[in-house]
Design an enzyme around this catalytic site. Structure first.
Site, PDB file in Angstrom:
ATOM      1  CG  ASP A   1      -1.984   1.075   1.117  1.00  0.00           C
ATOM      2  OD1 ASP A   1      -3.028   0.778   0.515  1.00  0.00           O
ATOM      3  OD2 ASP A   1      -1.787   2.192   1.634  1.00  0.00           O
ATOM      4  CG  LEU A   2       1.584   3.684  -3.539  1.00  0.00           C
ATOM      5  CD1 LEU A   2       0.840   4.208  -4.753  1.00  0.00           C
ATOM      6  CD2 LEU A   2       3.034   4.090  -3.615  1.00  0.00           C
TER       7      LEU A   2
ATOM      8  CG  ASP B   1      -3.478   3.798  -2.015  1.00  0.00           C
ATOM      9  OD1 ASP B   1      -4.412   3.038  -1.689  1.00  0.00           O
ATOM     10  OD2 ASP B   1      -2.965   4.610  -1.229  1.00  0.00           O
TER      11      ASP B   1
END
Length: 852
Positions: free
Chosen positions: A470-471, A513
């Site tokens: 996950d960003l 994301d």
């Protein structure tokens, strides 16, 4: 009864006279009315201006109140015998200094004139009203000490009654027109009688010529040009008839050609086999053409993109290399002569042979130039086709040339349609498994591959790992630079992610994301090494934002191993997901690598969720919420989708994503569905809801025999028309239960319910479902809708799904409509309904909806 020419001329003349009479009256009346009104406006302006100038000259010398009243009465009396009426209004500033005068009560228009200080002309049906404000000048301030330059001190009103003048003019004009109206009718009668005699005599000459034609062979003896009926128009008609006879002489003899064309056109039927093997289909058409025309090759030109074209050449037999080159050069020259192919694009050539057991003899280059018949169009037609042609010895036979031209025109659309369906079907199958933005696998395929990998690992007795990536703080990038820049950043990160994993590892975009990876067989240290490599590579991703700043991002990664952390594929993912959140809580930009304490904590959390779900079911805490579905073209609410929520102890609602997987694993998802559905039906009855209600079903209901029986009992108990209930099943959930699903859907329809396929286009069997099931609605996969403004491929998918659904009588619903621009694009493609945060968010309130 047929009309005579004489009667027709008289009828037309009378009709035209009446129309002209009315039109002339309306035009003259309108022009006169406008002229009178314009003149009246000018006169009113002059009267007001002169009145003001007179007042101003007197006021400069000073006057008494008696003189003022005498002036007003004298000015008004001047117009007693005229259609004009004059009135002078004194403003409040003047009244404060000099007191009021006798004047009518001011209406809104007079007050507006005082407020604006602007002259105003008010047109009425029977007259005009002109308001002329008296604005203070510099020298007015000597007496009007409470005013400033430009203040409105009074208003002169001039009214004029125009009705007598206009009515008199119209009556005079009608009298003149009534006298002139019969003249065209009398003239038309005389002309009709004269023309009738001349035309009957001329038609007799034509009839004599036609009566001599009794059979096809008589066409050779017909000579219309030898006759002259006396009218130039009929002489021209006989010339045309003579040309027609000469053409018929040629067409009437070659019956075999027409029969061949009919037989060939019968083969222009597009089936799934034709689409799958479209090149073989075109090769067979070439062989069919050779039954009547000695054709060496058939070619088609397709536009791939703005600068690249495909040239598909189909040969009857193997051509020598020099023939290939000569033929290609001839086609290139034909394209070069067309202005819309300038500058000359890149052309990719593909050759195909219909009969492999023969060879074409060498052909003279000049013969290829002469014998090639092609049809090129300015803009691409269906499937991107821009041209088609045949190379054959046909130029000396006009009839054969005509048939070939007809075949080429039809082939242009048929071949283009076959190529289009082939391309869109192939692309749809590809993008049903791919995320359009990153070209990684999508969430649905990830689940299928994860389940498949777990089965392989169990049989092969080996372990593997799942990474959830996950960003960090990606929302800030979207909020700061916009979703367009955010999408480009995600695409760049996906490329880095793809370069950081091993060959054979599976990568997917899970959503937003968040990304996932399945790392195949290896020891426990390998996943950590891959995760660390991904983390380090992510730190090097940099994109220049619109404001010139270079944007970077970090990632948090969660790791889970099979079989150490879970033996069910959904549990394994949940474990990795929890490890990713652990990495975030510990400061982000790190790897959540599980410890023994983490294993206990995660399964404790999973157990807690199971307890919450079971408690919600036992305590009746399942809550339905309703999201509006609107008509795409009008925005009118016509339906709602029912979504499940669980009310927590603090009163907040738990989203379906937090408990559906737990409920499915516990085997109680169908009970939650049933409870939610019953509450939704109760709400429909309470609110007298008249729209459609969409209800999601889990695949488990397919094998529950009592589901339909219980559902029918509920709609009868609450007095609900089954035709207003639409049950949704997602395509992915139904793939493995095709026969059971078919029986289930048929039973639904027999009970009067409607049926919808959700996330249409996301799986492999979209067209199979709508072909075999009585589907009422298809909900188009939201990923296609979200990206249709920026991705031409997604836009093409949506447009083709919409067209196909219209042909089959199935209504379409676009999901994920998040903006006005997307809604307009959806409506423009012909989609019927729309659903998303832009059209309405889920709410516990079931708002009114209009029945369809």
């Amino acid at each position: 009864m047929q009309k005579t020419i004489r009667g027709f001329i008289i009828t037309v003349a009378v009709g035209v006279s009446v129309v002209l009479f009315i039109a002339l009256y309306l035009v003259v009346s309108t022009v006169y009315d406008r002229t009178v009104r314009e003149d009246a406006r000018h006169v009113s302006d002059v009267i007001a201006e002169q009145t003001f100038n007179s007042m101003f000259q007197v006021m400069r010398q000073g006057w008494t109140r008696q003189e003022l009243e005498a002036f007003i009465q004298a000015s008004q009396a001047t117009f007693d015998e005229t259609p004009y009426h004059l009135e002078i209004y004194r403003g409040k500033r003047v009244e404060q200094l000099f007191g009021p005068i006798e004047q009518p009560e001011m209406d809104a228009q007079v007050e507006d004139a005082f407020a604006s200080g602007e002259r105003e002309l008010i047109e009425r049906d029977q007259g005009l009203r002109y308001l002329y404000p008296l604005n203070a000048r510099e020298e007015c301030l000597r007496c009007h000490t409470n005013a400033e330059v430009g203040d409105t001190l009074g208003v002169i009103e001039v009214e004029q009654d125009l009705e007598p003048v206009i009515r008199s003019a119209r009556e005079d004009f009608l009298t003149v027109l009534a006298f002139l109206a019969p003249l065209p009718v009398v003239g038309a009668l005389g002309v009709g009688l004269f023309l009738n005699r001349r035309i009957k005599r001329a038609l007799g000459v034509v009839e004599d010529s036609i009566e001599r034609v009794n059979k096809v062979s008589d066409l050779k003896e017909v000579a219309f040009r030898d006759q002259s009926p006396g009218f130039a128009e009929l002489d021209h008609l006989l010339d045309n008839m003579q040309e027609l006879v000469e053409k018929l002489r040629g067409f009437a003899v070659d019956r075999d050609l027409l029969e061949f064309e009919i037989r060939l056109l019968e083969k222009f039927v597009i089936t799934s086999e034709v689409v799958r093997d479209w090149r073989e289909y075109v090769s067979q058409l070439l062989l069919e053409i050779n039954q009547i025309v000695d054709a060496y090759s058939l070619f088609s030109v397709f536009k791939v993109d703005e600068e690249v074209f495909d040239l598909e050449v189909f040969w009857r037999c193997h051509p020598p290399e020099e023939v290939r080159q000569t033929f290609e050069a001839a086609v290139f020259r034909a394209m070069a002569e067309e202005p819309h192919f300038q500058p000359m694009p890149e052309i990719q050539v593909h050759h195909h042979v219909a009969e492999t057991g023969c060879t074409i003899e060498a052909i003279d280059p000049d013969a290829i130039e002469v014998q090639t018949k092609s049809l090129l169009v300015e803009t691409p037609k269906i499937g991107g086709i821009v041209g088609i042609g045949v190379q054959a010895d046909i130029v000396r036979d006009d009839m054969r040339m005509l048939v070939v031209e007809s075949i080429l025109s039809t082939l242009l659309n048929v071949v283009g349609s076959v190529k289009a369906i082939y391309k869109y079907t192939r692309d749809l199958e590809y993008y049903a498994t791919r995320d359009p933005l990153t070209d990684l696998y999508n969430q649905r395929v990830f689940w299928e591959l994860l389940e498949y990998e777990m089965g392989r690992a169990e049989r092969g007795d080996y372990g593997f790992a799942v990474l959830v990536i996950d960003l960090d703080n990606f929302k800030a990038i979207n909020d700061t630079y916009g979703h367009g820049f955010g999408d480009r950043f995600l695409a760049a990160f996906a490329e880095t992610l793809r370069a950081s994993v091993r060959q054979g590892d599976v990568l997917a975009r899970y959503g937003g994301d968040e990304f996932v990876a399945i790392l195949g067989e290896g020891d426990e240290g390998t996943p950590y090494q891959v995760a660390e490599r991904i983390r380090e590579a992510a730190s090097g991703v940099a994109l220049t934002a619109p404001d010139g700043h270079e944007v970077h991002a970090t990632i948090s990664i969660g790791v889970a191993f099979y079989p150490e952390h879970a033996t069910e594929f959904k549990d394994l993912f949940m474990f990795a997901d929890n490890m990713m959140y652990k990495a975030k809580t510990e400061g982000k930009n790190r790897i959540g690598y599980p410890t023994e304490e983490d294993v206990l904590e995660v399964f404790r959390a999973i157990g807690e969720k199971s307890r919450v779900v079971q408690q919600a079911l036992d305590a009746d805490h399942v809550v339905p919420v309703f999201q509006p579905i609107v008509e795409a073209s009008t925005g009118r609410v016509v339906a709602h989708e029912t979504l499940s929520r669980i009310r927590r102890e603090d009163g907040t609602l738990m989203g379906a994503g937090e408990f559906v997987e737990v409920a499915e694993r516990m085997g109680i998802i169908h009970k939650l569905d049933h409870l939610m559905m019953e509450k939704a039906f109760a709400r429909m009855a309470e609110t007298d809801y008249q729209g459609l209600l969409f209800i999601n079903l889990s695949p488990r209901v397919l094998v529950l025999g009592e589901f339909l029986r219980e559902t029918s009992r509920l709609v009868e108990f609450y007095g609900i028309d089954p035709g207003r209930v639409v049950f949704e099943l997602t395509e992915r959930d139904t793939v493995s239960n095709f026969q059971v699903l078919e029986d289930f859907v048929n039973d639904l329809k027999l009970e009067g319910f409607k049926f919808a396929i959700d996330d249409f286009g996301s799986g492999f069997s979209s067209y199979h479902y709508i072909k075999h099931f009585p589907v009422d609605y298809v909900k188009i996969e939201g990923d296609f809708i979200v990206n249709m403004l920026s991705d031409g491929r997604d836009r093409a998918f949506v447009r083709n799904i919409s067209n196909l659904a219209q042909e089959l009588g199935i209504r379409t619903i676009a999901e994920f409509v998040e903006s006005e621009e997307v809604l307009n694009a959806v409506a423009g493609t012909g989609i019927d309904l729309a659903q998303g945060f832009h059209t309405g968010r889920p709410s516990e309130t079931l708002t009114p909806a209009e029945p369809q």
